[in-house]
Write a protein that holds these residues in place. Structure first.
Motif, PDB file in Angstrom:
ATOM      1  N   CYS A 179      24.756   1.357  10.013  1.00  0.00           N
ATOM      2  CA  CYS A 179      23.680   1.674   9.088  1.00  0.00           C
ATOM      3  C   CYS A 179      22.388   1.586   9.895  1.00  0.00           C
ATOM      4  N   THR A 180      21.861   2.734  10.287  1.00  0.00           N
ATOM      5  CA  THR A 180      20.708   2.779  11.188  1.00  0.00           C
ATOM      6  C   THR A 180      19.422   2.737  10.375  1.00  0.00           C
ATOM      7  N   LEU A 181      18.542   1.826  10.741  1.00  0.00           N
ATOM      8  CA  LEU A 181      17.302   1.629   9.996  1.00  0.00           C
ATOM      9  C   LEU A 181      16.158   2.413  10.604  1.00  0.00           C
ATOM     10  N   GLY A 182      15.369   2.990   9.718  1.00  0.00           N
ATOM     11  CA  GLY A 182      14.078   3.538  10.100  1.00  0.00           C
ATOM     12  C   GLY A 182      13.002   2.691   9.441  1.00  0.00           C
ATOM     13  N   GLY A 183      11.938   3.330   8.983  1.00  0.00           N
ATOM     14  CA  GLY A 183      10.889   2.600   8.296  1.00  0.00           C
ATOM     15  C   GLY A 183      11.196   2.440   6.823  1.00  0.00           C
ATOM     16  N   LEU A 184      10.396   1.617   6.156  1.00  0.00           N
ATOM     17  CA  LEU A 184      10.509   1.464   4.712  1.00  0.00           C
ATOM     18  C   LEU A 184      10.026   2.727   4.014  1.00  0.00           C
ATOM     19  N   ASP A 185      10.466   2.918   2.777  1.00  0.00           N
ATOM     20  CA  ASP A 185       9.878   3.990   1.989  1.00  0.00           C
ATOM     21  C   ASP A 185       8.427   3.630   1.683  1.00  0.00           C
ATOM     22  N   THR A 186       7.623   4.661   1.406  1.00  0.00           N
ATOM     23  CA  THR A 186       6.180   4.452   1.271  1.00  0.00           C
ATOM     24  C   THR A 186       5.839   3.451   0.179  1.00  0.00           C
ATOM     25  N   LYS A 187       6.514   3.531  -0.967  1.00  0.00           N
ATOM     26  CA  LYS A 187       6.210   2.621  -2.069  1.00  0.00           C
ATOM     27  C   LYS A 187       6.486   1.168  -1.660  1.00  0.00           C
ATOM     28  N   SER A 188       7.633   0.930  -1.040  1.00  0.00           N
ATOM     29  CA  SER A 188       7.959  -0.441  -0.624  1.00  0.00           C
ATOM     30  C   SER A 188       6.991  -0.931   0.439  1.00  0.00           C
ATOM     31  N   ALA A 189       6.587  -0.026   1.346  1.00  0.00           N
ATOM     32  CA  ALA A 189       5.642  -0.417   2.384  1.00  0.00           C
ATOM     33  C   ALA A 189       4.300  -0.806   1.776  1.00  0.00           C
ATOM     34  N   LEU A 190       3.835  -0.038   0.784  1.00  0.00           N
ATOM     35  CA  LEU A 190       2.572  -0.376   0.124  1.00  0.00           C
ATOM     36  C   LEU A 190       2.701  -1.670  -0.659  1.00  0.00           C
ATOM     37  N   ASP A 191       3.866  -1.888  -1.292  1.00  0.00           N
ATOM     38  CA  ASP A 191       4.079  -3.150  -2.004  1.00  0.00           C
ATOM     39  C   ASP A 191       4.037  -4.336  -1.043  1.00  0.00           C
ATOM     40  N   LEU A 192       4.580  -4.144   0.158  1.00  0.00           N
ATOM     41  CA  LEU A 192       4.556  -5.220   1.152  1.00  0.00           C
ATOM     42  C   LEU A 192       3.125  -5.542   1.554  1.00  0.00           C
ATOM     43  N   LEU A 193       2.299  -4.514   1.741  1.00  0.00           N
ATOM     44  CA  LEU A 193       0.887  -4.741   2.036  1.00  0.00           C
ATOM     45  C   LEU A 193       0.192  -5.439   0.877  1.00  0.00           C
ATOM     46  N   ALA A 194       0.501  -4.996  -0.348  1.00  0.00           N
ATOM     47  CA  ALA A 194      -0.161  -5.559  -1.524  1.00  0.00           C
ATOM     48  C   ALA A 194       0.160  -7.037  -1.676  1.00  0.00           C
ATOM     49  N   ARG A 195       1.348  -7.431  -1.287  1.00  0.00           N
ATOM     50  CA  ARG A 195       1.693  -8.845  -1.366  1.00  0.00           C
ATOM     51  C   ARG A 195       0.801  -9.690  -0.465  1.00  0.00           C
ATOM     52  N   ARG A 196       0.377  -9.111   0.636  1.00  0.00           N
ATOM     53  CA  ARG A 196      -0.435  -9.866   1.590  1.00  0.00           C
ATOM     54  C   ARG A 196      -1.913  -9.871   1.209  1.00  0.00           C
ATOM     55  N   ILE A 197      -2.406  -8.745   0.680  1.00  0.00           N
ATOM     56  CA  ILE A 197      -3.856  -8.625   0.487  1.00  0.00           C
ATOM     57  C   ILE A 197      -4.248  -8.365  -0.960  1.00  0.00           C
ATOM     58  N   GLY A 198      -3.281  -8.258  -1.861  1.00  0.00           N
ATOM     59  CA  GLY A 198      -3.599  -7.920  -3.237  1.00  0.00           C
ATOM     60  C   GLY A 198      -3.716  -6.410  -3.407  1.00  0.00           C
ATOM     61  N   PRO A 199      -3.685  -5.937  -4.639  1.00  0.00           N
ATOM     62  CA  PRO A 199      -3.655  -4.490  -4.875  1.00  0.00           C
ATOM     63  C   PRO A 199      -5.011  -3.784  -4.802  1.00  0.00           C
ATOM     64  N   VAL A 200      -6.129  -4.541  -4.825  1.00  0.00           N
ATOM     65  CA  VAL A 200      -7.436  -3.896  -5.002  1.00  0.00           C
ATOM     66  C   VAL A 200      -7.758  -2.968  -3.849  1.00  0.00           C
ATOM     67  N   ARG A 201      -7.678  -3.447  -2.616  1.00  0.00           N
ATOM     68  CA  ARG A 201      -8.079  -2.633  -1.467  1.00  0.00           C
ATOM     69  C   ARG A 201      -7.151  -1.439  -1.267  1.00  0.00           C
ATOM     70  N   ILE A 202      -5.937  -1.534  -1.764  1.00  0.00           N
ATOM     71  CA  ILE A 202      -5.031  -0.379  -1.686  1.00  0.00           C
ATOM     72  C   ILE A 202      -5.360   0.618  -2.782  1.00  0.00           C
ATOM     73  N   THR A 203      -5.677   0.099  -3.972  1.00  0.00           N
ATOM     74  CA  THR A 203      -5.968   0.984  -5.101  1.00  0.00           C
ATOM     75  C   THR A 203      -7.239   1.795  -4.868  1.00  0.00           C
ATOM     76  N   VAL A 204      -8.265   1.196  -4.278  1.00  0.00           N
ATOM     77  CA  VAL A 204      -9.534   1.909  -4.095  1.00  0.00           C
ATOM     78  C   VAL A 204      -9.435   2.970  -2.999  1.00  0.00           C
ATOM     79  N   ASP A 205      -8.467   2.876  -2.126  1.00  0.00           N
ATOM     80  CA  ASP A 205      -8.343   3.864  -1.043  1.00  0.00           C
ATOM     81  C   ASP A 205      -6.865   4.098  -0.732  1.00  0.00           C
TER      82      ASP A 205
END
Length: 719
Positions: A179-205
């Motif tokens: 089972c060869t891995l690439g990157g995460l899907d975009t939604k999961s990747a954004l969720d991972l970022l949101a966990r670290r910094i909260g959703p505000v900075r992602i939502t505004v841009d």
């Protein structure tokens, strides 16, 4: 680095909430892996029963989240395997493959099964397969360097499942689909970022956030580091980080995304914190605790821990679940940190930091051992002279620290001699590690680890032509070989140790080796050679006027003659031993020697003499206040009286023995050998029911050889 500098570094890295540990994404991969378990294998299609465990392979580059996916799969499947989950890492953090034998032993330890110290790879893997043959177990083999390592550990049991993590395919193991891995899907990747910094900075841009995910190639490690940097800079926008990464890519095209993000994080840290981050590449096995970081940076333990916590918040370290604070440097980050250290730190600075770390480890091991020596005023004084931060409050706390830090300590020992130098610091580290393990775990329980340490020193000593260290390592290895029944191999090593001791002009090593050669011949049943070698050792002791050791060797010579049925020679040597102990005023040893003389007299068909000698031995045992020996001699007297036709007197002596120890003796009890408390390995113990002295067992006590310190004095082992 000063304490103030580290505290300043911590002040510039504001505290951030630790993100959740929930798993994100990879739904498709998990579904495929679970489906692969139920897929019919080649053996099933051919109508044959599957002979081995199914292997699920998760392949991907470092930083792709391959280990996290494997752990999530194991978590979901653990309930289907009632005999539990076993984990083994098959590569060191620097990419060096872990020997298969070491991995097999670690898995056996997790199963609470013992394997002989020094056992070969085939024996260990065979024992592991036998242990898993009747178990339904799930194995996670992380960071596998190739198919050979995985294949050697595969259970011969279709009821087990193996989840392997590797960089590429495991060519050579049949019926494995990666089972060869690439990157995460975009939604999961954004969720991972949101966990670290909260959703505000992602939502505004959102577009810029998606662009950042693309720059990180949606790799979890790169996204965690990016989110950590943004969390530590709450006023920075996502676009600011994206621009910095883009500029870095223009300056140094290529390379893994997480490496670019790591360089950015490193460059924005204060200098003291950045330097400590680089120095973490020196941490053995990638494991670091506050003491290790404190020694590397030259700061206080408290300041080091605060900085490590900040690094963990940034995603640079993983906190290890343990009662004591401990962190792990992600394996994919270590090569990047090593390159940064090589570029920005001078070799002398790195060498000094490594020396400080090893010195701190030595002092902690000294403290760890000293707290067990509660009856030693010298140990208590040494312990009180240490800084408070290096002291352990209780022996249990010291043992817990030693257990938790064991992988890092063993890795430190390997690192200390990796360059082929056995300098003073490396010798002290090896010495204190051996002593601390023996003090807390016992020589027998720690034997596998000790065997590896002695083998490591032997390899270096042979490469560097260091005869003293070679003799010490060979003697220790031979002791462990003899204890596990490999007497023929032990004999060869004792002979080699004798040659090395002569080359080093070391009387202690040569005397110890000479006597041990005799002991090995004794176990092999070659009593003539055993007596001859004991005689050579005796001559050496007499030449150095070591009377107590000479008396003990008279006993060993007598034991060899007893086994050979030469009772006259045996009696003469036991009498010489008795005379030697009497001159030295060793009452207990004199009583034991007399008891053995009585035994031999009985073998020789002289029960009356044996009775008188045994009575004399009982009197000396009473003066020595040795209750167990008195009881054993009472039983000996009872047996002799029964043979002489006086059952009433025999019954009285047996009852006296039972009163002394408060227990009932069997009809033919074992008897303490003459060297109890003074003995060396391999001294024979002749059974009470052995009339010819040939069918007795052998005693395998703790070895008295202290050459494992690798700081051997010319005439006696170093304390």
């Amino acid at each position: 680095m000063t304490d103030q500098a580290v505290e300043t570094a911590g002040a510039r890295l504001p505290e951030t909430p630790v993100p959740e540990n929930g798993f994100l994404g990879r739904a498709r991969e998990l579904k495929e892996l679970r489906a692969d378990i139920a897929r019919a294998g080649l053996d099933t299609l051919a109508g044959r029963k599957a002979p081995r465990a199914r292997v699920l392979l998760i392949a991907g580059r470092p930083g792709s989240g391959r280990t996290a996916l494997a752990e999530e799969l194991v978590r979901q499947l653990a309930g289907d395997y009632p005999d539990g989950v076993l984990r083994a890492r098959l590569s060191e953090p620097d990419g060096t493959p872990v020997p298969v034998g070491r991995a097999a032993r670690d898995l056996l330890t997790a199963l609470e099964l013992a394997a002989p110290a020094g056992a070969g790879e085939d024996e260990l893997t065979g024992t592991l397969r036998d242990a898993l043959a009747e178990r339904r177990t799930l194995l996670l083999l992380d960071d596998a360097p190739g198919a050979d390592h995985v294949d050697a550990l595969l259970p011969d049991n279709a009821g087990c499942l193996v989840v392997a993590v590797a960089a590429g395919p495991l060519t050579g193991i049949p019926d494995v689909r990666p089972c060869t891995l690439g990157g995460l899907d975009t939604k999961s990747a954004l969720d991972l970022l949101a966990r670290r910094i909260g959703p505000v900075r992602i939502t505004v841009d959102p577009r810029t956030a998606e662009g950042l995910v693309e720059q990180c190639q949606a790799q979890p490690t790169a996204l965690v580091l990016a989110g950590g940097w943004l969390a530590a800079h709450p006023k920075a926008a996502v676009a600011d980080l994206a621009k910095r990464l883009h500029a870095d890519l223009d300056e140094a095209p290529g390379g893994a995304p997480f490496a670019r993000v790591l360089r950015l994080v490193h460059d924005t840290l204060p200098d003291p914190a950045a330097r400590l981050l680089r120095l973490l590449s020196l941490a053995p096995a990638g494991l670091v605790d506050p003491h290790t970081a404190s020694a590397l940076a030259g700061c206080s333990v408290g300041s080091a821990r605060a900085t490590l916590d900040e690094f963990a918040a940034l995603g640079l370290l993983h906190a290890v679940e343990s009662p004591l604070p401990q962190y792990e440097v992600p394996g994919c980050l270590l090569p990047v940190l090593e390159r940064l250290a090589a570029v920005q730190d001078r070799p002398a600075e790195l060498q000094l930091a490594r020396a400080r770390m090893l010195e701190r480890t030595v002092r902690l091991l000294q403290s760890c051992r000293a707290i067990t020596e509660t009856d030693s005023p010298q140990a208590r004084a040494k312990l009180l002279g240490m800084p408070r931060s290096l002291r352990f409050p209780t022996p249990r706390a010291a043992e817990d620290w030693l257990t938790l830090r064991r992988p890092a300590l063993l890795a430190a020992a390997r690192v200390a001699v990796a360059d082929g130098e056995v300098d003073t610091l490396a010798r002290r580290l090896l010495s204190q590690l051996v002593r601390a393990m023996a003090a807390h775990f016992g020589t027998r329980a720690a034997a596998p680890d000790l065997y590896g340490i002695h083998q490591l020193v032997l390899d270096v000593a042979e490469r560097r032509e260091l005869p003293r260290e070679k003799a010490a390592a060979l003697l220790n290895l031979a002791d462990l070989d003899a204890r596990t029944g490999r007497t023929a191999q032990a004999l060869l090593r004792y002979r080699s140790a004798l040659d090395a001791g002569r080359d080093a002009n070391d009387p202690y090593a040569t005397g110890r080796a000479t006597e041990s050669v005799g002991g090995a011949h004794l176990e092999l049943g070659d009593y003539d050679r055993a007596a001859d070698w004991f005689g050579r050792a005796l001559a050496q002791r007499l030449a150095r006027d070591e009377r107590v050791e000479a008396a003990r060797l008279y006993g060993r010579i007598a034991a060899a003659h007893t086994y050979a049925g030469r009772y006259g020679e045996a009696q003469r040597n036991w009498r010489a031993a008795v005379a030697g102990y009497r001159k030295e005023g060793d009452v207990a040893a004199q009583a034991r020697a007399l008891s053995e003389l009585a035994r031999v007299q009985e073998y020789a068909g002289r029960p009356e003499e044996s009775l008188r000698t045994c009575q004399e031995a009982a009197e000396w045992a009473r003066r020595a206040d040795d209750v167990r020996l008195q009881a054993a001699l009472q039983v000996r007297l009872a047996d002799t009286l029964e043979r002489l036709g006086d059952p009433a007197a025999a019954r009285l002596h047996r009852q006296a023995a039972e009163r002394m120890l408060g227990e009932e003796f069997p009809e033919f009890p074992g008897f303490p050998d003459v060297a109890e408390g003074l003995r060396l390995p391999h001294l024979p113990e002749v059974r009470e029911d052995s009339r010819d002295g040939r069918d007795g067992g052998t005693v395998a006590p703790e070895p008295e050889h202290a050459a494992n310190t690798y700081e051997i004095r010319s005439t006696s082992p170093k304390d």
